[in-house]
Each structure stands twice: as structure tokens, then as C-alpha cells.
Design a protein around this motif. Structure first.
Motif, PDB file in Angstrom:
ATOM      1  N   ILE A   1      16.091   8.291 -10.497  1.00 55.07           N
ATOM      2  CA  ILE A   1      15.056   9.675 -10.210  1.00 55.07           C
ATOM      3  C   ILE A   1      13.820  10.491 -11.527  1.00 55.07           C
ATOM      4  CG2 ILE A   1      14.432  11.921  -9.141  1.00 55.07           C
ATOM      5  CD1 ILE A   1      16.165  10.544  -6.584  1.00 55.07           C
ATOM      6  N   ALA A   2      15.327  10.725 -12.136  1.00 58.29           N
ATOM      7  CA  ALA A   2      14.392  11.428 -13.041  1.00 58.29           C
ATOM      8  C   ALA A   2      14.114  10.295 -14.509  1.00 58.29           C
ATOM      9  CB  ALA A   2      16.498  12.138 -13.616  1.00 58.29           C
ATOM     10  N   ASN A   3      14.405   9.084 -14.089  1.00 58.13           N
ATOM     11  CA  ASN A   3      14.010   8.310 -15.211  1.00 58.13           C
ATOM     12  C   ASN A   3      12.591   7.454 -14.571  1.00 58.13           C
ATOM     13  OD1 ASN A   3      15.701   8.522 -17.417  1.00 58.13           O
ATOM     14  ND2 ASN A   3      17.013   7.456 -16.565  1.00 58.13           N
ATOM     15  N   SER A   4      12.744   7.440 -13.249  1.00 54.49           N
ATOM     16  CA  SER A   4      11.295   6.223 -12.610  1.00 54.49           C
ATOM     17  C   SER A   4      10.189   7.262 -13.611  1.00 54.49           C
ATOM     18  CB  SER A   4      11.129   6.930 -11.695  1.00 54.49           C
ATOM     19  OG  SER A   4      10.154   6.300 -11.051  1.00 54.49           O
ATOM     20  N   PRO A   5       9.720   5.924 -14.700  1.00 53.53           N
ATOM     21  CA  PRO A   5       8.063   7.184 -14.851  1.00 53.53           C
ATOM     22  C   PRO A   5       7.114   7.028 -13.560  1.00 53.53           C
ATOM     23  CG  PRO A   5       8.586   4.364 -15.320  1.00 53.53           C
ATOM     24  CD  PRO A   5       9.169   5.307 -14.684  1.00 53.53           C
ATOM     25  N   LEU A   6       7.202   6.379 -12.226  1.00 48.17           N
ATOM     26  CA  LEU A   6       6.349   6.739 -11.596  1.00 48.17           C
ATOM     27  C   LEU A   6       6.714   8.338 -10.647  1.00 48.17           C
ATOM     28  CD1 LEU A   6       5.628   3.630  -9.555  1.00 48.17           C
ATOM     29  CD2 LEU A   6       4.229   4.663 -10.379  1.00 48.17           C
ATOM     30  N   VAL A   7       7.780   8.005 -10.254  1.00 47.38           N
ATOM     31  CA  VAL A   7       8.459  10.396 -10.341  1.00 47.38           C
ATOM     32  C   VAL A   7       7.802  10.846 -11.544  1.00 47.38           C
ATOM     33  CG1 VAL A   7      10.217  11.670  -9.546  1.00 47.38           C
ATOM     34  CG2 VAL A   7      10.429   9.370  -8.939  1.00 47.38           C
ATOM     35  N   LYS A   8       8.059  10.895 -12.480  1.00 48.38           N
ATOM     36  CA  LYS A   8       7.407  11.507 -13.698  1.00 48.38           C
ATOM     37  C   LYS A   8       6.077  11.710 -12.832  1.00 48.38           C
ATOM     38  CE  LYS A   8      10.054  11.187 -17.048  1.00 48.38           C
ATOM     39  NZ  LYS A   8      11.668  11.969 -17.549  1.00 48.38           N
TER      40      LYS A   8
ATOM     41  N   GLY B   1       1.072  -1.622   0.361  1.00 49.10           N
ATOM     42  CA  GLY B   1       0.097  -0.206   0.398  1.00 49.10           C
ATOM     43  C   GLY B   1       1.016   1.451  -0.048  1.00 49.10           C
ATOM     44  N   VAL B   2       0.516   2.460   0.974  1.00 52.52           N
ATOM     45  CA  VAL B   2       1.058   3.558   0.282  1.00 52.52           C
ATOM     46  C   VAL B   2       2.878   3.789   1.664  1.00 52.52           C
ATOM     47  CG1 VAL B   2       0.666   6.348   1.551  1.00 52.52           C
ATOM     48  CG2 VAL B   2      -0.953   4.718   0.652  1.00 52.52           C
ATOM     49  N   ILE B   3       3.753   3.830   0.760  1.00 49.30           N
ATOM     50  CA  ILE B   3       4.552   3.838   1.302  1.00 49.30           C
ATOM     51  C   ILE B   3       5.088   5.507   2.109  1.00 49.30           C
ATOM     52  CG2 ILE B   3       7.331   4.438   0.869  1.00 49.30           C
ATOM     53  CD1 ILE B   3       7.007   2.781  -1.589  1.00 49.30           C
ATOM     54  N   GLY B   4       5.368   4.642   3.412  1.00 48.59           N
ATOM     55  CA  GLY B   4       5.786   6.155   4.144  1.00 48.59           C
ATOM     56  C   GLY B   4       4.744   6.659   4.918  1.00 48.59           C
ATOM     57  N   GLU B   5       3.584   6.222   5.610  1.00 52.91           N
ATOM     58  CA  GLU B   5       2.257   6.234   6.122  1.00 52.91           C
ATOM     59  C   GLU B   5       2.295   5.487   7.676  1.00 52.91           C
ATOM     60  OE1 GLU B   5      -0.331   8.441   6.542  1.00 52.91           O
ATOM     61  OE2 GLU B   5       0.163   9.472   4.552  1.00 52.91           O
ATOM     62  N   PRO B   6       2.630   5.512   8.811  1.00 51.44           N
ATOM     63  CA  PRO B   6       2.591   4.681  10.009  1.00 51.44           C
ATOM     64  C   PRO B   6       1.747   3.620   9.789  1.00 51.44           C
ATOM     65  CG  PRO B   6       2.830   6.521  10.870  1.00 51.44           C
ATOM     66  CD  PRO B   6       2.288   7.055   9.283  1.00 51.44           C
ATOM     67  N   LEU B   7       2.076   2.582  10.172  1.00 54.32           N
ATOM     68  CA  LEU B   7       0.480   1.770  10.136  1.00 54.32           C
ATOM     69  C   LEU B   7       0.547   0.831  11.312  1.00 54.32           C
ATOM     70  CD1 LEU B   7      -0.581  -1.194   8.466  1.00 54.32           C
ATOM     71  CD2 LEU B   7       1.648  -2.360   8.976  1.00 54.32           C
ATOM     72  N   ASP B   8      -0.826   1.483  11.586  1.00 53.83           N
ATOM     73  CA  ASP B   8      -1.900   1.596  12.971  1.00 53.83           C
ATOM     74  C   ASP B   8      -2.118  -0.076  13.148  1.00 53.83           C
ATOM     75  OD1 ASP B   8      -2.654   1.157  15.517  1.00 53.83           O
ATOM     76  OD2 ASP B   8      -4.565   2.177  14.582  1.00 53.83           O
ATOM     77  N   ALA B   9      -0.785  -1.023  13.642  1.00 58.57           N
ATOM     78  CA  ALA B   9      -1.105  -2.761  14.569  1.00 58.57           C
ATOM     79  C   ALA B   9      -1.590  -3.140  15.127  1.00 58.57           C
ATOM     80  CB  ALA B   9       0.345  -2.950  14.051  1.00 58.57           C
ATOM     81  N   GLY B  10      -2.443  -1.798  16.099  1.00 57.51           N
ATOM     82  CA  GLY B  10      -2.816  -1.984  16.494  1.00 57.51           C
ATOM     83  C   GLY B  10      -4.156  -2.314  16.836  1.00 57.51           C
ATOM     84  N   LYS B  11      -4.813  -2.154  15.141  1.00 62.11           N
ATOM     85  CA  LYS B  11      -6.039  -2.802  14.331  1.00 62.11           C
ATOM     86  C   LYS B  11      -6.430  -4.112  14.081  1.00 62.11           C
ATOM     87  CE  LYS B  11      -6.913   1.591  12.095  1.00 62.11           C
ATOM     88  NZ  LYS B  11      -7.465   2.929  10.708  1.00 62.11           N
ATOM     89  N   PHE B  12      -4.509  -5.001  14.702  1.00 60.92           N
ATOM     90  CA  PHE B  12      -4.525  -6.220  13.997  1.00 60.92           C
ATOM     91  C   PHE B  12      -5.119  -7.098  15.812  1.00 60.92           C
ATOM     92  CE2 PHE B  12      -1.012  -5.639  10.608  1.00 60.92           C
ATOM     93  CZ  PHE B  12      -2.285  -5.204  10.140  1.00 60.92           C
TER      94      PHE B  12
ATOM     95  N   ASN C   1       5.278  12.888  -4.066  1.00 57.58           N
ATOM     96  CA  ASN C   1       4.637  12.052  -3.814  1.00 57.58           C
ATOM     97  C   ASN C   1       6.362  11.384  -3.417  1.00 57.58           C
ATOM     98  OD1 ASN C   1       4.403   9.027  -3.168  1.00 57.58           O
ATOM     99  ND2 ASN C   1       2.532   9.043  -5.034  1.00 57.58           N
ATOM    100  N   TRP C   2       6.800  11.696  -2.022  1.00 63.32           N
ATOM    101  CA  TRP C   2       7.895  11.325  -1.850  1.00 63.32           C
ATOM    102  C   TRP C   2       8.290   9.529  -1.572  1.00 63.32           C
ATOM    103  CZ3 TRP C   2       8.513   9.035   3.001  1.00 63.32           C
ATOM    104  CH2 TRP C   2       7.282   9.073   3.636  1.00 63.32           C
ATOM    105  N   GLY C   3       7.637   8.937  -1.572  1.00 60.66           N
ATOM    106  CA  GLY C   3       7.236   7.819  -1.369  1.00 60.66           C
ATOM    107  C   GLY C   3       7.620   7.331  -2.402  1.00 60.66           C
ATOM    108  N   ARG C   4       7.355   8.063  -3.785  1.00 57.56           N
ATOM    109  CA  ARG C   4       8.347   7.072  -5.473  1.00 57.56           C
ATOM    110  C   ARG C   4       9.498   7.246  -5.166  1.00 57.56           C
ATOM    111  NH1 ARG C   4       3.428   8.312  -9.439  1.00 57.56           N
ATOM    112  NH2 ARG C   4       1.960   7.532  -7.771  1.00 57.56           N
TER     113      ARG C   4
END
Lengths: 416, 416
Positions: free
Chosen positions: B314-321, A126-137, B330-333
Motif C-alpha cells: 500500500i505504502a509503495n503504490s504510486p496510485l495510492v500515493k 472502470g471505477v472500483i467499488g461502485e455497484p454496477l447496474d447490469a439492468g442497463k444491459f 480512493n479506497w479502490g486503490r
């Protein structure tokens, strides 16, 4: 990316989905933990009977997710009793909080499965960089462990629960014999292009009742991955969380085999490779915005490794992939992609085919080139691009999809 | 791809175009040779006075075009008297006919310039794989040689004649001093994304009246290219025909300097680098479908080389671009692209900025992260992405553009 507005199913989705038979020693359940999505399942719990042996292949990213770090470590124990997979949050680039979240997940799952924490495997997508709330498990996993079953419906629900931007669930099954004993292999996967929008990750989990020691299982999985998942690309972007695991419960009761190259494993190995290839191809077929499935074959390279690099250069080229989307038999772009791969290649020995139509030979356009014949090939849904380098015996085959405006829409036109 | 329906000019095009002053010893003329386009110029002839020294940097493709092979060979003579550039046909992957076409072009140009064939340099840009009918240069080049002048209009027409899918001409000029003597540097370039649809190629030609021996000129150009053209990417696809050449007529009459590291060359070197960087950035700004110009800075890497690889990942990543196109912070990318570069990186030391807004630090989201502030940065036309790896002193800066639906349209939706 809400379930209220699901994307249309890929035109490359299989017309029918297989029913997965039971794998002795494996039971599954799914639940709604509310990690990110609402109104859909987002957690898969798999209970594995005592004696189950794990193997794993993980992302080569230098910035792996916390669950990947955990699984690599847990593999060293050599035992597996539970697998927990959540969708909606990748728990990647989440620092100490991420490590804590995996540890908490393992603790809750270990309690549910009545096993050691190191026997729990965890994967998140899923999303990168968001904290995961594992307490939900908390509570959810104990309930899953109580409900887990081995029905075809449970396997189908498992494939569904791990989806993010996938437009269809991915599952496959094979049977094989090991020294006369029948064994079953089931697999599920998710991934809509190695990387989905915010939704990083290709995940695949394979289960068998075969009895195999850990080094053998690991060798078979690593070899199989090289011929399947490592041969598929959508956008060349490697997830922080790519995970492929194989669990062997040993319930089939086949003879002990200590060597991965033992000929008695030939049938199992072929069935495993075949299943992994099917799952990998399903991932390419669900590539974001994909309308065409592309097989790139390279022959005549100096080595298999060189052939693989050239095939990936072609399969990752935005210009080749947009040409396929545009149904354009644009072999000049294939030449470009061969040239940029940095591998030995001699322009004057190159030959290129689209389907069975040879478009270029000996460093120039085929004298018998027919634009009509080549264009007819490009209008198909399955496109085969073949390049012969005329240098040696090296060969490779990889799979990808075309690059369409829908990829840009999914990844750029709106916030997910 | 006809001139009847030109694409809209890139929003990133410069608001004004510079007038290029004369460079003593250089005269230019353009013509309509009818190679592929109609109703527009498609050939540039540059006459160079006796004594002109050439230097060149070419594609690293293993499948270079016939003109690239010719230029590499011609450089060994150490002398240049004429340059012929055509647009519409790249004369790449054209086998023996391609080599014959370059030889014929050189023969016709040598007659027009009254010089040896080995003093003629040739570059072609356009479709790959189509035979080039060099007979069309017969008469045209002699006429060009007779008409060639050094006016600002001639320079402007030169930049125009070499365009393919470019939406604006690219030219730049600088002045410098070498040991007290004023020298001029003019440059023109074409390229709409390293590779245009069928229309392969980035080409750039730079001219100076400085007097510099060939090894010095070659060293300055190679170093300058590493800091400019080798730092720009649109789609990661490397042309078969990329060509950057520098011609020095020696007419400025500066003192002889035998060493590229001579401090008396510092001003010239800075001016040359600056001009090359301007031309390289103009290429990124005309990237197919580009709406945003992106600068990627990497600091704190183990080495400059490692920093450069990460910046290009980074500069070649389709997802960053696509994220940049979607104005998504979207810094996760970015994390993903750092991870996949295969270079040393420690997730827990990474810091990431969009513009001046730090979005991530120490392996997790910045505690002070403001989505509003980051989003405001992403709505700008010029986007700066900075990554600090926290490992060492290595640094790099590269330029690219966003990836929009227009890229797919240009490259896939219709046949060119």
C-alpha cells in the motif's frame, strides 16, 4: 473523467491504425448503455459461433473482480458463445451485488445469443467499488446481437468502446498457417498503465478462426502472455481485473492438433506471440503521462526468471523512470534497481548500456564513457536500457514508459 | 544540486529542533572538504573513546557501496574509534578505485584518531558511480580530530553536514536507565526518500554512553531497525548505501548485561526504538516533494510478516500515493494494493478506514459511507490508512509520504 475533455493522444501512439479483417465466426457490435460515460459507447458485444473454444489468463490479484471470478469458472465449460465488455465500472470489490450483476449480465447476454449462461464471458473496466447496474444491459445486448457484423469498422468500434483513460484504441492483426491452412488472429486491448486513475484494468481480447482444442489454446495463450503482457509495466500496480482472453472459432478448418508443442503450430504460435507483444507494447505506449517508450533488456543472469525480476525492478523504479523523463543518462539508478531486485548480481561484473552506448563496465563507469553520446540516446523517443550481469545465460526483455508529471496530474491532481 | 538554490523546507518538517546533550565519549566536528558541494560542510568526523562498541545494519542491495562493504568487515573487529561521513559522493559502483578510496579515508582517519584502521567506520552519500577523491580528507580529518567537541552546536552541525537533498536536518535524543544508571542516546539521520535524485542513501548514526557488549548492541539495533527504518518508504527504491549504525561508548558505567532480552534493558530498548522511529519518520517527512505524512496500519493478517508486506504494498503504490496527494479518498486503490501484495487476503472480509472513517467493509463499500467525512480526513496533513483483513492476528505499521509533482521535478526535470 468525462468525454467532454479528452486527454491529448499519447505522443507514442502509432501513426496509423490497421484495418482488421474478418475472423470467421466472430461478429461484433457496440452500444451506449450509459454505465458511467455519456456521449460515447461503453459496451462491446461479441457473438461467437457454436464450437468456439475459449482460453484465458487473469490477474494474480488476491482481490479479483467479480467478472474475473466468473470467467475463471466459465472457462471450465470449454465453450464460448458471447463476450460482453463494459467500460466505466470495474464491478470490483462490490461483494454479493457484484456477483449478482455478473450473473444478470450473463443471463441477458445468453438470451441475446441463444446460448447457455456458462458460455458467456464478461469483463468490466472502470471505477472500483461502485455497484454496477447490469439492468442497463437489458435490451441493449439483444439489439447488439441483432446488429453484430464482422466489418473493419466493427472491429475499430470495438477497440474504442472498451477504452477508459486510454488516449488511443489498440488493435492488431496477424495471419499464419496451420498445416497449410490460412488462419487469422485479431486482437484488441485497453489499458493506460495496468491501472488507470480510478479506472482499473488492462483488458485484451484475441480472436482466431483456427481450430484448436482448449488445452492447446490455453497453453499457447499462457506462454504468449508470459512473453508479452507479463513483460509490460507502467507503475507496478496490478489491477483487480486484468483479463486476457483468446477465442478460437475453428472456422478455418485446419487439421486437429492435440499438442501445443506440435511443430505444425510454430507459425501460429509466432504470429500469436507477435500480436500479443504488439498489444502489450501499445499499452505501455499509452501509459499515463508517457512521453518515452522504454525497452529494458537484461542478459547474463543466472536464469531467465532472475533476469525477468531484475528487468521488472528496473522498469518499475520511479527513479529510473523519472531519469528517462528527464533525459538523464543516470546509470547509477539502474545499478540501484539491479541491487534492490534481490536476485544474484555481482557489482564488479555489471555492464550497462543506454542504446548502444556502454556507460558502465566491470563495476565502474566505462573508461570511454561519453556524456554527450549517452545524452543523445536519452533524447530519443524510444529508449533501450541494457544490463549484462556477467553471471550466466538468463535473459529477459520488458517494456515500460517514463514517469512524468502528467502521471501525477492524471492520478492525483483532480478527482475522477 | 548546488547550495546556491536550496529547495524549500518540507511542510512536514518539525516546528522545533531538539538540542542534543553530550554523550560521554563522543566528540564531533564538521568541515568543508569540497567533495562536490561548495559553500557548505560536507564531512563529519566523530571521535569515539577507547572501548566504544559498534553495531550496524546495512542495505540489502546486492550492489552495496564500497563504504558499506568496509563497515561490514570493520564490524568484526568489535571496536570503534572514529566515524567519517561525507556527503556529495556515495562512492558506490566505483570498483577498485572505490575500495582504494575507502581504505585511504580509513588510513587518514586512523592517523587523526591514533587508532587502527579497522576501528574506523566510513559512510558516503551522494552521486553513484563518480570516483571519490579521498585525498581531499588529508589534513581535514586531523584538524577535525583536534577541534571535535560534544556541544549541542556540534551535534546540530553534524546533522547538517551529512544532508544531500534533505530539506531539514534530522536529529533526536532520548534518556533511559539501565539497572538504575542514567544513559543517553543521540541520533542523527539523513535521507529524502530512501534515495535522493542522484544522491543515494539513507544514513543514520546513533550514539550512547551505555555499556553494552557487541552481540547485545547488534541485537537491539537489528530489532529496532525492523520496527523503524524498515517500516518507512518513500519510493520503494533501495539505496546502495543505506547505513544505520549504533555506537556505545560505555562511559555511563552501567552494570554489564550479556543478554539482549534481559529485562533490565527494557527501558533502554524502548528509548532506542522510540528514537529510531522518530528518525525514520523524519526521513519519510522529508520525502522528495512530500506534502502529507501517511501512516499505513494493517491488522487481521495471517502473520506480522504478511501484514508488513501488505502495508508496504500500500505504502509503495504510486496510485495510492497520488490519491493521497490529490486528497482523494480512493479506497479502490487500497484494495488494488492489498490484492497485488501476493499475501493471503479475502476480498469479502476486507475493511478499510481513512482516519476514523470506515469506507469499506465485508468486500464492499461501507453502507454508511460518507464522501464528505472521508474527504475531510484526506485534507489533513497526517493521513492514517487502516486495513483489516479479518483473517488472523498479524499486524504491521509503516510510514510513507504522498507522491507529488515535485517528486518528478526533483528527480527528472533537471540534471543534478
Amino acid at each position: 473523467m468525462s468525454s467532454a475533455n479528452p486527454p491529448p493522444v499519447s505522443p507514442l501512439a502509432p501513426k496509423t491504425q490497421p484495418d482488421l479483417p474478418p475472423v470467421a465466426g466472430v461478429r461484433l457490435a457496440t452500444a451506449q448503455a450509459g454505465i458511467r460515460y455519456s456521449g460515447r459507447t461503453d459496451v462491446l458485444y461479441v457473438g461467437l459461433e457454436a464450437g468456439t473454444v475459449p482460453a484465458g489468463v487473469f490477474t494474480r490479484s488476491k482481490c479479483p473482480s467479480a467478472p474475473v471470478d466468473w470467467c475463471r469458472e466459465a472457462l471450465t465449460s470449454g465453450a464460448a458463445r458471447a463476450l460482453v465488455v463494459n467500460s466505466g465500472n470495474a464491478n470490483a470489490f462490490t461483494g454479493q451485488r457484484g456477483r449478482d450483476a455478473v450473473a444478470l449480465t450473463a443471463r441477458i447476454a445468453a438470451r441475446a445469443a441463444a446460448c447457455a449462461e456458462t458460455d458467456v464471458f464478461v469483463a468490466s473496466t472502470g471505477v472500483i467499488g461502485e455497484p454496477l447496474d447490469a439492468g442497463k444491459f437489458e435490451g441493449v445486448l439483444a439489439d447488439c446481437a441483432a446488429r453484430a457484423v464482422d466489418s473493419p469498422a466493427a472491429w475499430a468500434e470495438a477497440a474504442q468502446a472498451i477504452m477508459t483513460t486510454d488516449t488511443f484504441p489498440k488493435r492488431a492483426t496477424r495471419r499464419a498457417e496451420i498445416d497449410g491452412k490460412a488462419v487469422t488472429i485479431n486482437g484488441i486491448a485497453k489499458g493506460a498503465g495496468m491501472i488507470a486513475p480510478d479506472m482499473a484494468t488492462m483488458l485484451a481480447f484475441v480472436f482466431t478462426d483456427a481450430a484448436l482444442p482448449q488445452p492447446v489454446l490455453q497453453a499457447l495463450l499462457a506462454e504468449g502472455a508470459d512473453r508479452s503482457f507479463n513483460c509490460v509495466t507502467v507503475d507496478g500496480d496490478t489491477s483487480t481485473s486484468d483479463t486476457l482472453m483468446l477465442f478460437a472459432t475453428g472456422k478455418a478448418g485446419n487439421a486437429a492438433i492435440a499438442d501445443a508443442t506440435d511443430p505444425r503450430l510454430a507459425g501460429f504460435k509466432a504470429a500469436l506471440d507477435d500480436l500479443l507483444t504488439e498489444l502489450a507494447q501499445l499499452v505501455a505506449k499509452d501509459g499515463e503521462g508517457a512521453r518515452k517508450f522504454v525497452t529494458v533488456e537484461v542478459t547474463g543472469a543466472e536464469s531467465d526468471r532472475s533476469a525477468h525480476r531484475i528487468a521488472m525492478s528496473i522498469a518499475n523504479s520511479p527513479l529510473v523512470k523519472t531519469a528517462v523523463a528527464g533525459e538523464d543518462a543516470n546509470w547509477g539508478r539502474v545499478v540501484m534497481a539491479v541491487g534492490k531486485a534481490g536476485e544474484p548480481a555481482d557489482r564488479d561484473r555489471l555492464a550497462i548500456w543506454f542504446g548502444d552506448v556502454r556507460v558502465a563496465v566491470s563495476g565502474a563507469r566505462d573508461p570511454d564513457y561519453s556524456e554527450d553520446a549517452a545524452s543523445a540516446v536519452m533524447r530519443e523517443q524510444d529508449i533501450r536500457v541494457r544490463v549484462d550481469l556477467g553471471l550466466g545465460e538468463g535473459r529477459a526483455r520488458v517494456w515500460t514508459c517514463d514517469l512524468t508529471k502528467a502521471y501525477i496530474e492524471i492520478n492525483g491532481d483532480y478527482r475522477s
